[in-house]
Motif scaffolding. Sequence first.
Motif, PDB file in Angstrom:
ATOM      1  N   ALA A   1      11.706 -92.926  80.022  1.00  0.00           N
ATOM      2  CA  ALA A   1      12.525 -91.724  79.577  1.00  0.00           C
ATOM      3  C   ALA A   1      11.500 -90.633  79.104  1.00  0.00           C
ATOM      4  CB  ALA A   1      13.225 -92.089  78.259  1.00  0.00           C
ATOM      5  N   GLU A   2      11.876 -89.623  79.707  1.00  0.00           N
ATOM      6  CA  GLU A   2      11.155 -88.194  79.234  1.00  0.00           C
ATOM      7  C   GLU A   2      11.821 -87.177  78.243  1.00  0.00           C
ATOM      8  OE1 GLU A   2      12.140 -87.731  83.677  1.00  0.00           O
ATOM      9  OE2 GLU A   2      13.302 -88.829  81.906  1.00  0.00           O
ATOM     10  N   SER A   3      10.803 -86.429  77.458  1.00  0.00           N
ATOM     11  CA  SER A   3      11.291 -85.512  76.433  1.00  0.00           C
ATOM     12  C   SER A   3      10.374 -84.382  76.265  1.00  0.00           C
ATOM     13  CB  SER A   3      11.362 -86.582  75.202  1.00  0.00           C
ATOM     14  OG  SER A   3      10.287 -86.831  74.560  1.00  0.00           O
ATOM     15  N   GLY A   4      10.442 -83.588  75.441  1.00  0.00           N
ATOM     16  CA  GLY A   4       9.692 -82.378  75.216  1.00  0.00           C
ATOM     17  C   GLY A   4      10.015 -81.108  75.982  1.00  0.00           C
ATOM     18  N   GLY A   5      10.863 -81.010  76.710  1.00  0.00           N
ATOM     19  CA  GLY A   5      11.321 -79.924  77.313  1.00  0.00           C
ATOM     20  C   GLY A   5      11.783 -78.735  76.594  1.00  0.00           C
ATOM     21  N   GLY A   6      12.009 -77.597  76.717  1.00  0.00           N
ATOM     22  CA  GLY A   6      12.665 -76.469  76.174  1.00  0.00           C
ATOM     23  C   GLY A   6      12.458 -75.300  76.722  1.00  0.00           C
ATOM     24  N   SER A   7      12.447 -74.123  75.977  1.00  0.00           N
ATOM     25  CA  SER A   7      12.577 -72.864  76.342  1.00  0.00           C
ATOM     26  C   SER A   7      11.307 -72.214  75.716  1.00  0.00           C
ATOM     27  CB  SER A   7      13.822 -71.950  76.134  1.00  0.00           C
ATOM     28  OG  SER A   7      13.779 -70.767  76.635  1.00  0.00           O
ATOM     29  N   VAL A   8      10.629 -71.532  76.584  1.00  0.00           N
ATOM     30  CA  VAL A   8       9.305 -70.786  76.235  1.00  0.00           C
ATOM     31  C   VAL A   8       9.057 -69.559  76.940  1.00  0.00           C
ATOM     32  CG1 VAL A   8       8.165 -72.944  75.401  1.00  0.00           C
ATOM     33  CG2 VAL A   8       7.613 -71.932  77.704  1.00  0.00           C
ATOM     34  N   GLN A   9       8.416 -68.657  76.388  1.00  0.00           N
ATOM     35  CA  GLN A   9       8.106 -67.370  77.047  1.00  0.00           C
ATOM     36  C   GLN A   9       6.795 -67.765  78.100  1.00  0.00           C
ATOM     37  OE1 GLN A   9       7.298 -64.452  73.959  1.00  0.00           O
ATOM     38  NE2 GLN A   9       9.473 -63.612  74.224  1.00  0.00           N
ATOM     39  N   ALA A  10       6.630 -66.842  79.211  1.00  0.00           N
ATOM     40  CA  ALA A  10       5.712 -66.937  79.839  1.00  0.00           C
ATOM     41  C   ALA A  10       4.267 -66.925  79.513  1.00  0.00           C
ATOM     42  CB  ALA A  10       5.647 -65.509  80.989  1.00  0.00           C
ATOM     43  N   GLY A  11       3.377 -67.717  79.963  1.00  0.00           N
ATOM     44  CA  GLY A  11       2.242 -67.793  79.040  1.00  0.00           C
ATOM     45  C   GLY A  11       2.139 -68.635  78.143  1.00  0.00           C
ATOM     46  N   GLY A  12       3.283 -69.448  77.673  1.00  0.00           N
ATOM     47  CA  GLY A  12       3.379 -70.532  76.555  1.00  0.00           C
ATOM     48  C   GLY A  12       3.023 -71.839  76.997  1.00  0.00           C
TER      49      GLY A  12
ATOM     50  N   LEU B   1       3.594 -76.125  76.738  1.00  0.00           N
ATOM     51  CA  LEU B   1       4.732 -77.210  76.199  1.00  0.00           C
ATOM     52  C   LEU B   1       3.932 -78.730  76.536  1.00  0.00           C
ATOM     53  CD1 LEU B   1       8.167 -76.509  77.561  1.00  0.00           C
ATOM     54  CD2 LEU B   1       7.691 -76.421  75.301  1.00  0.00           C
ATOM     55  N   ARG B   2       4.512 -79.751  75.912  1.00  0.00           N
ATOM     56  CA  ARG B   2       3.736 -80.766  76.137  1.00  0.00           C
ATOM     57  C   ARG B   2       5.082 -82.004  76.417  1.00  0.00           C
ATOM     58  NH1 ARG B   2       0.770 -85.241  72.320  1.00  0.00           N
ATOM     59  NH2 ARG B   2       2.786 -85.319  71.430  1.00  0.00           N
ATOM     60  N   LEU B   3       5.133 -82.476  77.531  1.00  0.00           N
ATOM     61  CA  LEU B   3       6.075 -83.393  77.905  1.00  0.00           C
ATOM     62  C   LEU B   3       5.657 -84.623  77.562  1.00  0.00           C
ATOM     63  CD1 LEU B   3       7.700 -81.823  81.088  1.00  0.00           C
ATOM     64  CD2 LEU B   3       8.112 -81.172  78.650  1.00  0.00           C
ATOM     65  N   SER B   4       6.677 -85.930  77.287  1.00  0.00           N
ATOM     66  CA  SER B   4       6.316 -87.131  76.888  1.00  0.00           C
ATOM     67  C   SER B   4       7.176 -87.892  77.816  1.00  0.00           C
ATOM     68  CB  SER B   4       6.445 -87.554  75.604  1.00  0.00           C
ATOM     69  OG  SER B   4       5.655 -86.729  74.534  1.00  0.00           O
ATOM     70  N   CYS B   5       6.584 -88.988  78.257  1.00  0.00           N
ATOM     71  CA  CYS B   5       7.313 -90.220  79.144  1.00  0.00           C
ATOM     72  C   CYS B   5       7.066 -91.291  78.443  1.00  0.00           C
ATOM     73  CB  CYS B   5       6.933 -89.886  80.548  1.00  0.00           C
ATOM     74  SG  CYS B   5       7.818 -91.184  81.587  1.00  0.00           S
ATOM     75  N   VAL B   6       7.830 -92.203  78.092  1.00  0.00           N
ATOM     76  CA  VAL B   6       7.830 -93.456  77.340  1.00  0.00           C
ATOM     77  C   VAL B   6       8.204 -94.388  78.353  1.00  0.00           C
ATOM     78  CG1 VAL B   6       8.425 -95.003  75.487  1.00  0.00           C
ATOM     79  CG2 VAL B   6       8.304 -92.726  75.121  1.00  0.00           C
ATOM     80  N   PHE B   7       7.504 -95.665  78.747  1.00  0.00           N
ATOM     81  CA  PHE B   7       7.604 -96.744  79.557  1.00  0.00           C
ATOM     82  C   PHE B   7       8.123 -97.808  78.896  1.00  0.00           C
ATOM     83  CE2 PHE B   7       6.208-100.445  81.755  1.00  0.00           C
ATOM     84  CZ  PHE B   7       6.206-100.279  83.014  1.00  0.00           C
ATOM     85  N   TRP B   8       9.145 -98.348  79.299  1.00  0.00           N
ATOM     86  CA  TRP B   8       9.790 -99.729  78.691  1.00  0.00           C
ATOM     87  C   TRP B   8       9.568-100.662  79.918  1.00  0.00           C
ATOM     88  CZ3 TRP B   8      12.864 -95.278  77.512  1.00  0.00           C
ATOM     89  CH2 TRP B   8      12.820 -95.148  75.963  1.00  0.00           C
ATOM     90  N   GLY B   9       8.939-101.857  79.630  1.00  0.00           N
ATOM     91  CA  GLY B   9       8.966-102.798  80.824  1.00  0.00           C
ATOM     92  C   GLY B   9       7.713-103.757  80.613  1.00  0.00           C
ATOM     93  N   GLN B  10       7.264-104.372  81.693  1.00  0.00           N
ATOM     94  CA  GLN B  10       6.340-105.424  81.715  1.00  0.00           C
ATOM     95  C   GLN B  10       4.966-104.589  82.353  1.00  0.00           C
ATOM     96  OE1 GLN B  10       9.079-105.481  83.581  1.00  0.00           O
ATOM     97  NE2 GLN B  10      10.165-107.675  83.356  1.00  0.00           N
ATOM     98  N   THR B  11       4.110-104.493  81.585  1.00  0.00           N
ATOM     99  CA  THR B  11       2.757-104.132  82.224  1.00  0.00           C
ATOM    100  C   THR B  11       2.700-102.812  82.499  1.00  0.00           C
ATOM    101  OG1 THR B  11       2.739-106.528  82.790  1.00  0.00           O
ATOM    102  CG2 THR B  11       0.607-105.355  83.302  1.00  0.00           C
TER     103      THR B  11
END
Length: 118
Positions: A5-16, A18-28
């Motif tokens: 599941a990813e998160s962290g998107g948004g609206s920014v101006q050019a030159g800005g 962002l940091r997107l995150s992705c959480v992993f659930w499951g084995q290993t």
Amino acid sequence: QVEVAESGGGSVQAGGSLRLSCVFWGQTFSLYVMGWFRQAPGKERELVGEITSGGSTYEADSVKGRFTLSRDHAKNTVYLHLNSLKPEDTAIYYCAAKHRSTSMYGFWGQGTQVTVSS
């Protein structure tokens, strides 16, 4: 069963940035290559970058030098750092997981929207 599941998107101006995150659930978590993809309106989904369990990375030419992938094994999380954003980076960004024994990405997140305005 693996889920991401990813998160962290948004609206920014050019030159800005962002940091997107992705959480992993499951084995290993350490057995999976993690990838970031994006799909812009009217375009095909494209690979943005990949990171292995050992930290080796690949970035597409279009984002190399601007985007950086990293992973935190303690948090089962992968990050995509988007810097120097351009309007053409506007897309839905997806996280995906690929077991190291296969060449196919089998597990996908629902996507997070990144919008870059000029």
